[in-house]
Write an enzyme that holds these catalytic residues in place. Structure first.
Site, mmCIF file in Angstrom:
data_model
loop_
_atom_site.group_PDB
_atom_site.id
_atom_site.type_symbol
_atom_site.label_atom_id
_atom_site.label_comp_id
_atom_site.label_asym_id
_atom_site.label_seq_id
_atom_site.Cartn_x
_atom_site.Cartn_y
_atom_site.Cartn_z
ATOM 1 N N ARG A 125 0.626 4.675 -1.638
ATOM 2 C CA ARG A 125 0.215 6.238 -1.015
ATOM 3 C C ARG A 125 1.644 6.822 -1.176
ATOM 4 O O ARG A 125 1.635 7.996 -1.255
ATOM 5 C CB ARG A 125 -0.103 5.968 0.356
ATOM 6 C CG ARG A 125 -1.769 5.679 0.510
ATOM 7 C CD ARG A 125 -2.129 5.043 1.755
ATOM 8 N NE ARG A 125 -1.938 5.914 2.936
ATOM 9 C CZ ARG A 125 -1.871 5.443 4.116
ATOM 10 N NH1 ARG A 125 -1.970 4.358 4.435
ATOM 11 N NH2 ARG A 125 -1.700 6.444 5.168
ATOM 12 N N ARG A 175 0.360 1.333 13.091
ATOM 13 C CA ARG A 175 -0.975 1.669 13.285
ATOM 14 C C ARG A 175 -1.908 0.388 12.764
ATOM 15 O O ARG A 175 -3.165 0.205 13.063
ATOM 16 C CB ARG A 175 -1.386 3.135 12.466
ATOM 17 C CG ARG A 175 -2.925 3.495 12.739
ATOM 18 C CD ARG A 175 -3.153 4.759 12.223
ATOM 19 N NE ARG A 175 -2.620 4.753 10.511
ATOM 20 C CZ ARG A 175 -2.468 5.899 9.772
ATOM 21 N NH1 ARG A 175 -2.763 7.270 10.470
ATOM 22 N NH2 ARG A 175 -2.022 5.823 8.388
ATOM 23 N N ARG A 227 -3.196 17.942 -1.938
ATOM 24 C CA ARG A 227 -2.411 16.705 -2.508
ATOM 25 C C ARG A 227 -1.787 16.576 -3.819
ATOM 26 O O ARG A 227 -1.111 15.810 -4.274
ATOM 27 C CB ARG A 227 -3.330 15.549 -2.556
ATOM 28 C CG ARG A 227 -3.804 15.026 -0.995
ATOM 29 C CD ARG A 227 -2.881 14.164 -0.738
ATOM 30 N NE ARG A 227 -3.127 12.924 0.084
ATOM 31 C CZ ARG A 227 -3.502 12.637 1.488
ATOM 32 N NH1 ARG A 227 -4.028 13.460 1.893
ATOM 33 N NH2 ARG A 227 -3.439 11.528 1.837
ATOM 34 N N ARG A 248 -6.691 0.127 9.724
ATOM 35 C CA ARG A 248 -7.354 1.206 9.097
ATOM 36 C C ARG A 248 -7.063 0.449 7.483
ATOM 37 O O ARG A 248 -5.996 -0.142 7.100
ATOM 38 C CB ARG A 248 -6.400 2.207 8.936
ATOM 39 C CG ARG A 248 -7.190 3.447 8.138
ATOM 40 C CD ARG A 248 -6.397 4.900 8.701
ATOM 41 N NE ARG A 248 -5.990 5.573 7.199
ATOM 42 C CZ ARG A 248 -5.512 6.679 7.326
ATOM 43 N NH1 ARG A 248 -5.285 7.234 8.399
ATOM 44 N NH2 ARG A 248 -4.854 7.034 5.995
ATOM 45 N N LYS A 288 0.740 14.316 10.379
ATOM 46 C CA LYS A 288 -0.251 15.509 10.510
ATOM 47 C C LYS A 288 -1.386 15.352 11.353
ATOM 48 O O LYS A 288 -1.705 16.322 12.017
ATOM 49 C CB LYS A 288 -0.509 15.436 8.802
ATOM 50 C CG LYS A 288 0.506 15.690 7.944
ATOM 51 C CD LYS A 288 0.068 15.601 6.481
ATOM 52 C CE LYS A 288 -0.664 14.391 6.093
ATOM 53 N NZ LYS A 288 0.081 13.148 5.902
HETATM 54 P P1 AP5 Z 1 -0.628 10.238 11.817
HETATM 55 O O1 AP5 Z 1 -0.603 11.565 12.607
HETATM 56 O O2 AP5 Z 1 -2.021 9.432 11.294
HETATM 57 O O3 AP5 Z 1 0.250 10.572 10.323
HETATM 58 P P2 AP5 Z 1 -0.554 11.270 9.184
HETATM 59 O O4 AP5 Z 1 0.433 12.389 8.584
HETATM 60 O O5 AP5 Z 1 -1.796 11.931 9.447
HETATM 61 O O6 AP5 Z 1 -0.911 10.177 8.164
HETATM 62 P P3 AP5 Z 1 -1.995 9.412 7.598
HETATM 63 O O7 AP5 Z 1 -1.393 7.734 7.061
HETATM 64 O O8 AP5 Z 1 -3.345 9.408 8.198
HETATM 65 O O9 AP5 Z 1 -1.929 10.239 6.547
HETATM 66 P P4 AP5 Z 1 -2.378 10.258 4.937
HETATM 67 O O10 AP5 Z 1 -1.837 11.553 4.470
HETATM 68 O O11 AP5 Z 1 -2.043 8.973 4.263
HETATM 69 O O12 AP5 Z 1 -4.191 9.882 4.924
HETATM 70 P P5 AP5 Z 1 -5.345 10.661 4.842
HETATM 71 O O13 AP5 Z 1 -6.100 10.337 5.893
HETATM 72 O O14 AP5 Z 1 -5.152 12.111 4.576
HETATM 73 O O15 AP5 Z 1 0.203 9.105 12.447
HETATM 74 C C1 AP5 Z 1 0.583 7.968 11.698
HETATM 75 C C2 AP5 Z 1 0.806 7.030 12.985
HETATM 76 O O16 AP5 Z 1 2.253 7.619 13.339
HETATM 77 C C3 AP5 Z 1 -0.217 7.095 13.966
HETATM 78 O O17 AP5 Z 1 -0.283 5.854 14.603
HETATM 79 C C4 AP5 Z 1 0.461 7.869 15.239
HETATM 80 O O18 AP5 Z 1 0.058 7.618 16.328
HETATM 81 C C5 AP5 Z 1 2.067 7.523 14.997
HETATM 82 N N1 AP5 Z 1 2.799 8.849 15.321
HETATM 83 C C6 AP5 Z 1 2.607 10.135 14.902
HETATM 84 N N2 AP5 Z 1 3.393 10.893 15.125
HETATM 85 C C7 AP5 Z 1 4.551 10.196 16.082
HETATM 86 C C8 AP5 Z 1 5.482 10.414 16.658
HETATM 87 N N3 AP5 Z 1 6.041 11.716 16.734
HETATM 88 N N4 AP5 Z 1 6.295 9.449 17.133
HETATM 89 C C9 AP5 Z 1 5.660 8.212 16.941
HETATM 90 N N5 AP5 Z 1 4.912 7.787 16.425
HETATM 91 C C10 AP5 Z 1 3.841 8.844 15.887
HETATM 92 O O19 AP5 Z 1 -6.001 10.239 3.389
HETATM 93 C C11 AP5 Z 1 -6.292 8.945 3.357
HETATM 94 C C12 AP5 Z 1 -6.603 8.634 1.818
HETATM 95 O O20 AP5 Z 1 -7.918 9.485 1.430
HETATM 96 C C13 AP5 Z 1 -5.687 9.010 0.712
HETATM 97 O O21 AP5 Z 1 -4.934 8.006 0.369
HETATM 98 C C14 AP5 Z 1 -6.764 9.511 -0.421
HETATM 99 O O22 AP5 Z 1 -7.165 8.275 -1.065
HETATM 100 C C15 AP5 Z 1 -7.730 9.990 0.362
HETATM 101 N N6 AP5 Z 1 -7.645 11.620 0.300
HETATM 102 C C16 AP5 Z 1 -7.484 12.323 1.383
HETATM 103 N N7 AP5 Z 1 -7.154 13.592 1.062
HETATM 104 C C17 AP5 Z 1 -7.461 13.748 -0.187
HETATM 105 C C18 AP5 Z 1 -7.197 14.824 -0.886
HETATM 106 N N8 AP5 Z 1 -7.236 16.007 -0.812
HETATM 107 N N9 AP5 Z 1 -7.186 14.324 -2.479
HETATM 108 C C19 AP5 Z 1 -7.563 13.302 -2.662
HETATM 109 N N10 AP5 Z 1 -7.575 12.175 -2.091
HETATM 110 C C20 AP5 Z 1 -7.518 12.377 -0.737
#
Ligand code: AP5
Length: 192
Positions: free
Chosen positions: A144, A127, A88, A133, A13
């Protein structure tokens, strides 16, 4: 263009939102990034959120909605946005729907990035090794993924029922996935 990216942790994402932002010329709003900025700044909100995030659980709906209302009040969102990490759970999906209706900016597309779980785990492990992270530890990743299955997956059905969902294969190179998303949203891109 108003777009929300849905998908499990590691589905790409954030990576794709960063590219779509340049392509569509609208801001990328990541609730994870907004929360990590609060943690880095050492704010009260950041202190409250940090332990919850490190465990891989969800920060409270009230905190998130306040953050989002604040972000949507900024003028750069007037021509649209790419939302990543919100909603979420179903309560957040309802709250967002209400907020966007109030400001007269209904969602154009919900794009779900579909990636098998073993690949999600591999990407996050990559990552973790590269960036360290705080919530990419194996224990937090397990939580997660479980939170995603139990609380976030129903949001996909919410957007399907509203006729806004498009599912995109998230496996492949960054360019391949990007091109699939652009193709999936092209009718709305053409009308602006
Ligand atoms: P990346 O692009 O970072 O993937 P992502 O889907 O954004 O995954 P995240 O792990 O960042 O998402 P998340 O939903 O767990 O975390 P968030 O920050 O929202 O890619 C991941 C890796 O894969 C990278 O290294 C990238 O380079 C690689 N990659 C990507 N595409 C690729 C491809 N095609 N091929 C190969 N490699 C690839 O949330 C974190 C925390 O914040 C949550 O756990 C929660 O505690 C809190 N939080 C955030 N939003 C809310 C909410 N709305 N409500 C409550 N708590 C929340």
């Amino acid at each position: 263009m108003r777009l929300v990216l849905l998908g499990a942790p590691g589905s790409g994402k954030g990576t794709q939102a960063a590219r779509l932002k340049d392509h569509l010329q609208v801001p990328h709003i990541s609730t994870g990034d907004l929360l990590r900025a609060e943690v880095a700044a050492g704010s009260d909100l950041g202190r409250q959120a940090k332990a919850v995030m490190d465990r891989g659980e969800l920060v409270s709906d009230g905190i998130l909605l306040g953050m989002l209302e604040d972000r949507f009040s900024r003028p750069d969102t007037r021509n649209g946005f790419i939302l990543d990490g919100y909603p979420r759970n179903l309560a957040q999906a309802d709250a967002l729907d209400g907020l966007l209706t109030r400001i007269g900016q209904p969602m154009d597309y919900a794009v779900q990035l579909e990636v098998p779980v073993d690949l999600l785990v591999d990407r996050i492990a990559g990552r973790a090794a590269a960036e360290g992270r705080a919530d990419d530890s194996p224990e937090s990743v397990r939580t997660r993924l479980k939170v995603y299955d139990t609380q976030t997956a129903p949001v996909i059905e919410f957007y399907r029922a509203h006729g806004q969902l498009t599912v995109v294969n998230g496996v492949g190179s960054l360019d391949e996935v990007f091109n699939r998303i652009v193709e999936a949203i092209s009718p709305a891109t053409e009308v602006g």
